[in-house]
Design a protein around this motif. Structure first.
Motif, PDB file in Angstrom:
ATOM      1  N   ILE A   1      28.960  -6.240   6.667  1.00  0.00           N
ATOM      2  CA  ILE A   1      28.256  -7.552   6.303  1.00  0.00           C
ATOM      3  C   ILE A   1      28.742  -8.547   6.925  1.00  0.00           C
ATOM      4  O   ILE A   1      28.248  -9.297   7.053  1.00  0.00           O
ATOM      5  N   ASN A   2      29.894  -8.857   8.050  1.00  0.00           N
ATOM      6  CA  ASN A   2      30.685  -9.585   8.549  1.00  0.00           C
ATOM      7  C   ASN A   2      29.258 -10.562  10.043  1.00  0.00           C
ATOM      8  O   ASN A   2      29.288 -11.511   9.635  1.00  0.00           O
ATOM      9  N   ILE A   3      28.498  -9.151  10.462  1.00  0.00           N
ATOM     10  CA  ILE A   3      27.708  -9.599  11.165  1.00  0.00           C
ATOM     11  C   ILE A   3      26.613  -9.884   9.809  1.00  0.00           C
ATOM     12  O   ILE A   3      25.664 -10.922  11.542  1.00  0.00           O
ATOM     13  N   LEU A   4      25.379  -9.851   9.497  1.00  0.00           N
ATOM     14  CA  LEU A   4      24.586 -10.507   9.322  1.00  0.00           C
ATOM     15  C   LEU A   4      25.646 -12.482   8.149  1.00  0.00           C
ATOM     16  O   LEU A   4      24.732 -13.259   8.126  1.00  0.00           O
ATOM     17  N   LYS A   5      26.751 -12.219   7.593  1.00  0.00           N
ATOM     18  CA  LYS A   5      27.084 -13.259   7.138  1.00  0.00           C
ATOM     19  C   LYS A   5      27.188 -14.414   8.850  1.00  0.00           C
ATOM     20  O   LYS A   5      26.881 -15.389   8.386  1.00  0.00           O
ATOM     21  N   LYS A   6      27.395 -14.084   9.750  1.00  0.00           N
ATOM     22  CA  LYS A   6      27.801 -14.536  11.031  1.00  0.00           C
ATOM     23  C   LYS A   6      26.470 -15.521  11.857  1.00  0.00           C
ATOM     24  O   LYS A   6      25.526 -16.765  11.934  1.00  0.00           O
ATOM     25  N   ILE A   7      24.817 -14.490  11.014  1.00  0.00           N
ATOM     26  CA  ILE A   7      23.761 -15.230  11.489  1.00  0.00           C
ATOM     27  C   ILE A   7      23.511 -15.484  10.715  1.00  0.00           C
ATOM     28  O   ILE A   7      22.032 -15.701  10.423  1.00  0.00           O
ATOM     29  N   GLU A   8      23.275 -16.187   9.316  1.00  0.00           N
ATOM     30  CA  GLU A   8      22.674 -15.882   7.819  1.00  0.00           C
ATOM     31  C   GLU A   8      22.345 -17.107   8.076  1.00  0.00           C
ATOM     32  O   GLU A   8      20.292 -17.378   7.634  1.00  0.00           O
ATOM     33  N   PRO A   9      22.378 -18.245   8.435  1.00  0.00           N
ATOM     34  CA  PRO A   9      21.592 -19.361   8.880  1.00  0.00           C
ATOM     35  C   PRO A   9      20.249 -19.198   9.613  1.00  0.00           C
ATOM     36  O   PRO A   9      18.937 -19.365   9.574  1.00  0.00           O
ATOM     37  N   GLU A  10      20.612 -18.252  10.665  1.00  0.00           N
ATOM     38  CA  GLU A  10      19.579 -18.093  11.388  1.00  0.00           C
ATOM     39  C   GLU A  10      18.964 -17.256  10.548  1.00  0.00           C
ATOM     40  O   GLU A  10      17.469 -18.025  11.020  1.00  0.00           O
ATOM     41  N   ILE A  11      18.467 -16.555   9.904  1.00  0.00           N
ATOM     42  CA  ILE A  11      17.762 -15.255   9.008  1.00  0.00           C
ATOM     43  C   ILE A  11      17.396 -16.795   8.093  1.00  0.00           C
ATOM     44  O   ILE A  11      16.184 -16.286   7.976  1.00  0.00           O
ATOM     45  N   SER A  12      17.847 -16.913   7.637  1.00  0.00           N
ATOM     46  CA  SER A  12      17.151 -18.171   6.795  1.00  0.00           C
ATOM     47  C   SER A  12      16.225 -18.708   7.026  1.00  0.00           C
ATOM     48  O   SER A  12      14.965 -18.899   6.985  1.00  0.00           O
ATOM     49  N   ALA A  13      16.588 -19.466   8.337  1.00  0.00           N
ATOM     50  CA  ALA A  13      15.439 -20.309   9.122  1.00  0.00           C
ATOM     51  C   ALA A  13      14.604 -19.610   9.873  1.00  0.00           C
ATOM     52  O   ALA A  13      13.318 -20.119   9.472  1.00  0.00           O
ATOM     53  N   LEU A  14      14.404 -18.239  10.457  1.00  0.00           N
ATOM     54  CA  LEU A  14      13.445 -17.044  10.813  1.00  0.00           C
ATOM     55  C   LEU A  14      12.299 -17.084   8.592  1.00  0.00           C
ATOM     56  O   LEU A  14      11.208 -17.070   9.270  1.00  0.00           O
ATOM     57  N   LEU A  15      13.094 -16.600   8.146  1.00  0.00           N
ATOM     58  CA  LEU A  15      12.595 -16.401   6.658  1.00  0.00           C
ATOM     59  C   LEU A  15      11.486 -17.503   5.998  1.00  0.00           C
ATOM     60  O   LEU A  15      10.419 -17.146   5.928  1.00  0.00           O
TER      61      LEU A  15
ATOM     62  N   GLN B   1      11.686 -14.338  -1.134  1.00  0.00           N
ATOM     63  CA  GLN B   1      12.523 -13.656  -1.454  1.00  0.00           C
ATOM     64  C   GLN B   1      12.269 -12.288  -1.333  1.00  0.00           C
ATOM     65  O   GLN B   1      13.024 -11.310  -1.489  1.00  0.00           O
ATOM     66  N   LEU B   2      11.346 -11.843  -1.224  1.00  0.00           N
ATOM     67  CA  LEU B   2      10.392 -10.832  -0.801  1.00  0.00           C
ATOM     68  C   LEU B   2      11.274 -10.043   0.217  1.00  0.00           C
ATOM     69  O   LEU B   2      11.258  -9.208   0.660  1.00  0.00           O
ATOM     70  N   PHE B   3      10.623 -11.222   1.189  1.00  0.00           N
ATOM     71  CA  PHE B   3      11.091 -11.499   3.019  1.00  0.00           C
ATOM     72  C   PHE B   3      13.029 -11.288   3.256  1.00  0.00           C
ATOM     73  O   PHE B   3      13.007 -10.089   3.751  1.00  0.00           O
ATOM     74  N   GLN B   4      12.763 -11.995   2.118  1.00  0.00           N
ATOM     75  CA  GLN B   4      14.945 -11.724   2.341  1.00  0.00           C
ATOM     76  C   GLN B   4      15.634 -10.256   1.657  1.00  0.00           C
ATOM     77  O   GLN B   4      16.275  -9.754   2.092  1.00  0.00           O
ATOM     78  N   THR B   5      14.553  -9.555   0.676  1.00  0.00           N
ATOM     79  CA  THR B   5      15.529  -8.369   0.332  1.00  0.00           C
ATOM     80  C   THR B   5      14.192  -7.402   1.093  1.00  0.00           C
ATOM     81  O   THR B   5      15.779  -6.489   1.376  1.00  0.00           O
TER      82      THR B   5
ATOM     83  N   ASN C   1      17.138  -7.399   3.517  1.00  0.00           N
ATOM     84  CA  ASN C   1      18.571  -6.908   3.581  1.00  0.00           C
ATOM     85  C   ASN C   1      18.638  -5.517   3.487  1.00  0.00           C
ATOM     86  O   ASN C   1      19.291  -5.098   3.783  1.00  0.00           O
ATOM     87  N   GLN C   2      18.000  -4.959   3.051  1.00  0.00           N
ATOM     88  CA  GLN C   2      17.993  -3.715   3.258  1.00  0.00           C
ATOM     89  C   GLN C   2      17.702  -2.828   3.603  1.00  0.00           C
ATOM     90  O   GLN C   2      18.270  -1.599   4.852  1.00  0.00           O
ATOM     91  N   SER C   3      17.094  -3.481   4.685  1.00  0.00           N
ATOM     92  CA  SER C   3      16.615  -3.199   6.732  1.00  0.00           C
ATOM     93  C   SER C   3      18.259  -3.445   7.289  1.00  0.00           C
ATOM     94  O   SER C   3      18.037  -2.206   8.228  1.00  0.00           O
ATOM     95  N   PHE C   4      18.978  -4.027   6.716  1.00  0.00           N
ATOM     96  CA  PHE C   4      20.538  -4.234   7.754  1.00  0.00           C
ATOM     97  C   PHE C   4      21.096  -3.116   6.785  1.00  0.00           C
ATOM     98  O   PHE C   4      22.744  -3.785   6.446  1.00  0.00           O
ATOM     99  N   THR C   5      21.559  -2.532   5.392  1.00  0.00           N
ATOM    100  CA  THR C   5      21.691  -2.601   4.256  1.00  0.00           C
ATOM    101  C   THR C   5      23.381  -1.686   5.326  1.00  0.00           C
ATOM    102  O   THR C   5      23.987  -1.430   4.950  1.00  0.00           O
ATOM    103  N   HIS C   6      23.198  -0.553   6.151  1.00  0.00           N
ATOM    104  CA  HIS C   6      23.885  -0.164   6.611  1.00  0.00           C
ATOM    105  C   HIS C   6      25.015  -1.049   7.798  1.00  0.00           C
ATOM    106  O   HIS C   6      25.507  -0.326   8.788  1.00  0.00           O
ATOM    107  N   LEU C   7      24.362  -1.923   8.655  1.00  0.00           N
ATOM    108  CA  LEU C   7      25.240  -2.711   8.897  1.00  0.00           C
ATOM    109  C   LEU C   7      26.645  -2.918   8.291  1.00  0.00           C
ATOM    110  O   LEU C   7      26.152  -3.633   7.404  1.00  0.00           O
TER     111      LEU C   7
END
Length: 277
Positions: A35-49, A20-24, A27-33
């Motif tokens: 939302i659709n960009i992160l949504k498209k690769i959300e499974p890959e981000i979760s896998a990396l975390l 949860q700490l890494f995820q937070t 999310n703060q690092s990409f807060t200005h991007l």
């Protein structure tokens, strides 16, 4: 030496908190991007975390971050070939299977036809329900035996031992315990609050705490030009039975929420007999 149930549960919760700490932070690092960009690769981000929290420490130090903090280790670390196979299965379950479950809707549309997709969806729904039941049963067994805190640990026979049974634990877990208790309390509160009728509680509190004023005084106060509830100029003014003025929407919404609504100024029990001013 066997590890206490508290330490095993703390280890699972600590790993989850790290995720949860890494995820937070991410999310703060990409807060200005967008939302659709992160949504498209959300499974890959979760896998990396999951890879960073559960897999990398496992292959670099043969233990998880929580194990280092709590002074515990996997009991089969000396059996190198066996534990390596278990680590491979553990990593695939944590990273691979979670990624497949999150990407299943996209993957199934490319490899299955419509009929097979419906059958697969039913199977996955049944599998999800079964996992919930197994988790519950495993928790009950764990409370009795204190060996496997999760189903995955039980399936792979991953047990933990203290690294040095004679060395007292130097880590102060009082802050962690308070944090876990606070999170549990917050989750319970967030579940209960939507079920509470705030208008009814406020009405009851007003009847109990506020002192009733003299009737003539109430009538005089009721001649003001502000809404008794929102303290603004009334929109579609309505005069209640206690002669105080309300906005139409303020009074109607309150009566819909609490049939025995009381006036916030005089605690008079208002019925649905309001009339236009």
């Amino acid at each position: 030496m066997a590890v206490s149930r508290q330490s095993q549960i703390d280890a699972v919760e600590l790993d989850s908190e790290c995720y949860q700490l890494f995820q937070t932070q991410l999310n703060q690092s990409f807060t200005h991007l967008p939302i659709n960009i992160l949504k498209k690769i959300e499974p890959e981000i979760s896998a990396l975390l999951n890879l960073a929290v559960y897999v990398v420490p496992l292959y670099t130090t043969s233990s998880l971050v929580s194990h280092k903090l709590l002074g515990i280790e996997f009991s089969d670390r000396t059996a190198s070939p066996l534990i390596q196979k278990k680590f491979y299965a553990y990593s695939f379950a944590i990273v691979g299977m979670k990624w497949i479950s999150q990407r299943w809707s996209t993957l199934s549309s490319h490899i299955l036809n419509e009929g097979m997709m419906q059958s697969a969806a039913q199977f996955l729904s049944w599998l999800h329900l079964s996992s919930k039941i197994f988790n519950l049963l495993n928790s009950l067994v764990f409370l009795k035996q204190g060996l496997y805190p999760t189903v995955l640990h039980r399936v792979l026979n991953l047990r933990t031992n203290l690294i040095d049974p004679n060395q007292p634990r130097s880590t102060d877990l009082s802050t962690l315990t308070r944090e876990l208790l606070w999170h549990s309390f917050a989750e319970t509160l967030m579940f209960i609050l939507p079920l509470v009728n705030v208008h009814r509680v406020k009405s009851w509190f007003s009847r109990v705490v506020m002192l009733r004023e003299d009737t003539q005084t109430n009538i005089a106060v009721g001649k003001n030009s502000l809404c008794a509830m929102c303290n603004e100029v009334p929109i579609i003014p309505q005069k209640a039975e206690c002669h105080h003025t309300f906005c139409y929407y303020c009074l109607t919404a309150s009566l819909e929420a609490v049939p025995e609504y009381t006036c916030p100024l005089c605690s008079y029990l208002i019925g649905k007999g309001q009339k236009d001013v």
